[in-house]
Design a protein around this motif. Sequence first.
Motif, PDB file in Angstrom:
ATOM      1  N   HIS A  32     -99.111  25.374  24.201  1.00 44.13           N
ATOM      2  CA  HIS A  32     -99.470  25.147  22.797  1.00 44.13           C
ATOM      3  C   HIS A  32     -98.424  25.761  21.862  1.00 44.13           C
ATOM      4  CE1 HIS A  32    -101.731  25.235  19.030  1.00 44.13           C
ATOM      5  NE2 HIS A  32    -101.537  26.539  18.993  1.00 44.13           N
ATOM      6  N   TYR A 146    -108.418  11.873  19.412  1.00 46.57           N
ATOM      7  CA  TYR A 146    -107.291  12.367  20.207  1.00 46.57           C
ATOM      8  C   TYR A 146    -106.559  11.210  20.884  1.00 46.57           C
ATOM      9  CZ  TYR A 146    -110.812  11.849  23.892  1.00 46.57           C
ATOM     10  OH  TYR A 146    -111.789  11.365  24.736  1.00 46.57           O
ATOM     11  N   LYS A 159    -102.614  20.230  28.038  1.00 47.90           N
ATOM     12  CA  LYS A 159    -101.598  19.993  27.005  1.00 47.90           C
ATOM     13  C   LYS A 159    -100.264  19.486  27.558  1.00 47.90           C
ATOM     14  CE  LYS A 159    -103.662  23.511  24.024  1.00 47.90           C
ATOM     15  NZ  LYS A 159    -104.463  22.546  23.259  1.00 47.90           N
ATOM     16  N   TYR A 162     -99.206  16.197  25.558  1.00 47.64           N
ATOM     17  CA  TYR A 162     -98.786  16.535  24.207  1.00 47.64           C
ATOM     18  C   TYR A 162     -97.434  17.250  24.215  1.00 47.64           C
ATOM     19  CZ  TYR A 162    -103.265  15.279  22.053  1.00 47.64           C
ATOM     20  OH  TYR A 162    -104.352  14.585  21.582  1.00 47.64           O
ATOM     21  N   CYS A 166     -94.278  15.615  22.252  1.00 48.73           N
ATOM     22  CA  CYS A 166     -93.671  16.335  21.135  1.00 48.73           C
ATOM     23  C   CYS A 166     -92.199  16.666  21.427  1.00 48.73           C
ATOM     24  CB  CYS A 166     -94.454  17.616  20.852  1.00 48.73           C
ATOM     25  SG  CYS A 166     -94.090  18.325  19.226  1.00 48.73           S
ATOM     26  N   TYR A 231    -102.821  16.056  17.246  1.00 49.40           N
ATOM     27  CA  TYR A 231    -102.832  17.105  18.267  1.00 49.40           C
ATOM     28  C   TYR A 231    -103.912  18.143  17.989  1.00 49.40           C
ATOM     29  CZ  TYR A 231    -101.417  21.371  20.698  1.00 49.40           C
ATOM     30  OH  TYR A 231    -101.413  22.517  21.453  1.00 49.40           O
TER      31      TYR A 231
END
Length: 315
Positions: A32, A146, A159, A162, A166, A231
């Motif tokens: 994260h 989401y 995660k 994601y 990203c 996110y």
Amino acid sequence: MTPMIRNVVLPLAALIALALTPIFVIDSYTRHLFIIAFIYAIIASNWNLSLGQCGVFNFGHLTFFGVGVYTAAILAKTVGLNPLLAIAAAGVTAPIVAFLMAAPVARLKGIYVVLVTFAFSQLVMQLVLSQSQITGGAEGMVRIPYLKIGDYSFIRDYKLGYYYLCLGLLVVSTIFLILIARSPFGKSLKAVRDAEDYAVSRGISVSRQRVLTLALSAIFTGVAGGFYAIYLRVASPEVFGFGTLTLALSMLLIGGVGTTYGPIVAALAISFATESLAGIRGFEEARYIVIAIAMILVLRLAPEGILGLFRRLTG
């Protein structure tokens, strides 16, 4: 150190290291932190396009991020658009807002640009607060849909999805900025920044370059905002706040204004540094003071930023 090693080998090695990180870091919270750092890296590096490359003192850059946040949130939750398409749409609405901001500042200079762009940012925030039936007002929007591709859910993989999405956005954004910097258009921006009268004498329209620069810097900033909303599944007026602005600005200044990789390195360093300080008793709030002191020291001792200092030390 040769330019080839500095500009190609080291960035490629860093990218490979970041791509391999999730293999060894399975803790979702650490992932994260990387994701948040990537988002800030996109914001700061694209801010550098207008502030560093063109010399426009745009203090409304976080407006593009906020517009991206609310674009994705409204389209995904209220309209029901696929979250991935909502993120892409954020990269369209943000440049449109950038054009609106650029119109009154295209021919302004110095402190007037700072005041107008900051005032425009506050105007957009007040618009978000006033249209509570659409934006949720001061309470914002929560439980935004989401990401989900087929049967693959992005909220059940610790995660991982994601993270790579990203990181991919950061890579594409960086390539985009490098191509601009090396293009004739990018060279004209530096001419406008360093010698405006000379640029005008060579037939370069300063107003047009400023407008285009603000619009281009808004594309991936808006996309980053859209990703942020999807996110975290939250859209809050705080994204327009002074705290977010100063944090992104510190990353740009510490990393090095006018450099492509500097703000990215600073975003990663500052994101993890602030989190580390938050775990030390007594530094929960003082960590921002530490970052401010670090920014002052860098500006005083190495105005070119940490990347410029690194280049100076390595030849």
